[in-house]
Design a protein around this motif. Structure first.
Motif, PDB file in Angstrom:
ATOM      1  N   ALA A 298     -13.685   5.262  -5.635  1.00  0.00           N
ATOM      2  CA  ALA A 298     -14.270   4.182  -4.835  1.00  0.00           C
ATOM      3  C   ALA A 298     -13.818   2.815  -5.339  1.00  0.00           C
ATOM      4  N   SER A 299     -13.647   2.668  -6.655  1.00  0.00           N
ATOM      5  CA  SER A 299     -13.256   1.367  -7.211  1.00  0.00           C
ATOM      6  C   SER A 299     -11.857   0.950  -6.785  1.00  0.00           C
ATOM      7  N   VAL A 300     -11.026   1.918  -6.385  1.00  0.00           N
ATOM      8  CA  VAL A 300      -9.684   1.612  -5.892  1.00  0.00           C
ATOM      9  C   VAL A 300      -9.659   1.577  -4.371  1.00  0.00           C
TER      10      VAL A 300
ATOM     11  N   LEU B   4      -4.651   8.270  -7.805  1.00  0.00           N
ATOM     12  CA  LEU B   4      -5.560   7.193  -8.190  1.00  0.00           C
ATOM     13  C   LEU B   4      -4.796   5.998  -8.748  1.00  0.00           C
ATOM     14  N   ARG B   5      -3.876   6.246  -9.641  1.00  0.00           N
ATOM     15  CA  ARG B   5      -3.128   5.149 -10.253  1.00  0.00           C
ATOM     16  C   ARG B   5      -1.980   4.691  -9.360  1.00  0.00           C
ATOM     17  N   GLY B   6      -1.496   5.574  -8.483  1.00  0.00           N
ATOM     18  CA  GLY B   6      -0.349   5.254  -7.647  1.00  0.00           C
ATOM     19  C   GLY B   6      -0.644   4.294  -6.516  1.00  0.00           C
ATOM     20  N   VAL B   7      -1.875   4.316  -6.002  1.00  0.00           N
ATOM     21  CA  VAL B   7      -2.211   3.402  -4.894  1.00  0.00           C
ATOM     22  C   VAL B   7      -1.939   1.965  -5.320  1.00  0.00           C
ATOM     23  N   SER B   8      -2.538   1.564  -6.425  1.00  0.00           N
ATOM     24  CA  SER B   8      -2.394   0.171  -6.856  1.00  0.00           C
ATOM     25  C   SER B   8      -1.006  -0.117  -7.422  1.00  0.00           C
ATOM     26  N   LEU B   9      -0.411   0.841  -8.128  1.00  0.00           N
ATOM     27  CA  LEU B   9       0.923   0.629  -8.683  1.00  0.00           C
ATOM     28  C   LEU B   9       1.943   0.390  -7.569  1.00  0.00           C
ATOM     29  N   HIS B  10       1.952   1.240  -6.552  1.00  0.00           N
ATOM     30  CA  HIS B  10       2.913   1.067  -5.467  1.00  0.00           C
ATOM     31  C   HIS B  10       2.594  -0.169  -4.619  1.00  0.00           C
TER      32      HIS B  10
ATOM     33  N   ASP C  59      -2.090  -6.620   4.383  1.00  0.00           N
ATOM     34  CA  ASP C  59      -2.425  -7.960   3.907  1.00  0.00           C
ATOM     35  C   ASP C  59      -1.882  -8.160   2.493  1.00  0.00           C
ATOM     36  N   ARG C  60      -0.625  -8.572   2.400  1.00  0.00           N
ATOM     37  CA  ARG C  60       0.031  -8.713   1.107  1.00  0.00           C
ATOM     38  C   ARG C  60      -0.649  -9.762   0.223  1.00  0.00           C
ATOM     39  N   ALA C  61      -1.071 -10.872   0.798  1.00  0.00           N
ATOM     40  CA  ALA C  61      -1.744 -11.906   0.000  1.00  0.00           C
ATOM     41  C   ALA C  61      -3.071 -11.378  -0.536  1.00  0.00           C
ATOM     42  N   GLY C  62      -3.804 -10.649   0.290  1.00  0.00           N
ATOM     43  CA  GLY C  62      -5.071 -10.065  -0.148  1.00  0.00           C
ATOM     44  C   GLY C  62      -4.865  -9.017  -1.225  1.00  0.00           C
ATOM     45  N   ILE C  63      -3.830  -8.198  -1.062  1.00  0.00           N
ATOM     46  CA  ILE C  63      -3.504  -7.197  -2.079  1.00  0.00           C
ATOM     47  C   ILE C  63      -3.204  -7.893  -3.408  1.00  0.00           C
ATOM     48  N   ALA C  64      -2.399  -8.934  -3.365  1.00  0.00           N
ATOM     49  CA  ALA C  64      -2.042  -9.661  -4.586  1.00  0.00           C
ATOM     50  C   ALA C  64      -3.280 -10.262  -5.251  1.00  0.00           C
ATOM     51  N   ARG C  65      -4.196 -10.816  -4.465  1.00  0.00           N
ATOM     52  CA  ARG C  65      -5.423 -11.381  -5.048  1.00  0.00           C
ATOM     53  C   ARG C  65      -6.245 -10.292  -5.734  1.00  0.00           C
ATOM     54  N   GLN C  66      -6.374  -9.132  -5.091  1.00  0.00           N
ATOM     55  CA  GLN C  66      -7.148  -8.042  -5.678  1.00  0.00           C
ATOM     56  C   GLN C  66      -6.499  -7.551  -6.966  1.00  0.00           C
ATOM     57  N   LEU C  67      -5.194  -7.364  -6.946  1.00  0.00           N
ATOM     58  CA  LEU C  67      -4.489  -6.909  -8.138  1.00  0.00           C
ATOM     59  C   LEU C  67      -4.610  -7.922  -9.272  1.00  0.00           C
ATOM     60  N   ALA C  68      -4.510  -9.198  -8.945  1.00  0.00           N
ATOM     61  CA  ALA C  68      -4.638 -10.248  -9.969  1.00  0.00           C
ATOM     62  C   ALA C  68      -6.030 -10.231 -10.586  1.00  0.00           C
ATOM     63  N   ALA C  69      -7.051  -9.998  -9.767  1.00  0.00           N
ATOM     64  CA  ALA C  69      -8.419  -9.927 -10.290  1.00  0.00           C
ATOM     65  C   ALA C  69      -8.568  -8.744 -11.251  1.00  0.00           C
TER      66      ALA C  69
ATOM     67  N   LEU D 144      -9.061  -1.935  -2.035  1.00  0.00           N
ATOM     68  CA  LEU D 144      -7.638  -1.991  -1.717  1.00  0.00           C
ATOM     69  C   LEU D 144      -7.301  -1.327  -0.384  1.00  0.00           C
ATOM     70  N   GLY D 145      -8.063  -0.302  -0.002  1.00  0.00           N
ATOM     71  CA  GLY D 145      -7.778   0.435   1.233  1.00  0.00           C
ATOM     72  C   GLY D 145      -7.685  -0.439   2.471  1.00  0.00           C
TER      73      GLY D 145
END
Length: 198
Positions: A146-148, A106-112, A160-170, A152-153
């Motif tokens: 589901a929230s991750v 759960l925490r590794g998806v967004s961290l990596h 989509d690196r730019a999209g990933i960055a926007r989601q992480l920033a939010a 992010l999936g």
């Protein structure tokens, strides 16, 4: 808290519930690259007194001993973990033999994903999607998963690196807003490594 906050929160938590006479300090490190709002203590450990006994509120030696231990043991540890990669490298050393510092799915998806290691993020995502995680026990953490996975999936699937960055920033902005007042002043929003990797 260790200043500034740049994707990582490094701090000391004082646990004192049901303890009028003593407190139990714990150091902890977490990242803000996820929608989970709490400050998890799974990446850290208790701070025990150098001398036998507990940190007692009424003991006149407690403040000096506590601060000496923080300066000697904890601040160097925190200074060694300034980036997401630093934290992952530290956790990989499994520094405490009796603790498992595994970065869970759960925490590794967004961290990596934040680190720019999309392959590792996709592997953790695949485990969540296919029920190969303790997080997937029915009735346990469906909302957290589901929230991750839902936001992010698809971004990971497309790379989509730019999209990933926007989601992480939010998510990071949301988590900072949930901290006590004053934390936002020491937060320095900075680009995620995923934005800098090509």
């Amino acid at each position: 808290m260790m200043k500034p906050i740049r994707h990582l929160l490094r701090g000391i938590v004082i646990l004192s519930w049901d303890h009028d006479s003593y407190f139990v300090p714990q150091w902890a490190v977490t990242h803000f690259c996820e929608p989970i709002g709490r400050f998890p203590l799974n990446w850290g450990d208790r701070i025990d007194r150098d001398t036998p006994g507990l940190f007692r509120w009424a003991d006149p030696e407690t403040p000096a001993q506590f601060m000496a231990q923080i300066e000697r043991d904890i601040l160097p540890l925190f200074r060694s973990m300034e980036t997401l990669d630093d934290m992952v490298a530290y956790l990989a050393t499994k520094p405490l033999k009796y603790r498992d510092f595994e970065i869970d799915e759960l925490r590794g998806v967004s961290l990596h994903a934040a680190r720019g290691d999309l392959e590792a993020a996709r592997a953790k995502l695949d485990d969540l999607r296919n029920g190969r995680s303790l997080w997937c026990i029915p009735g346990f953490a469906e909302a957290e998963i589901a929230s991750v996975v839902e936001p992010l999936g698809p971004l990971l699937d497309r790379g989509d690196r730019a999209g990933i960055a926007r989601q992480l920033a939010a998510w990071e902005t949301m988590r900072i807003a949930k901290l006590p007042k004053g934390f936002a002043r020491i937060w320095e929003p900075t680009p995620f490594p995923v934005e800098q990797v090509t």
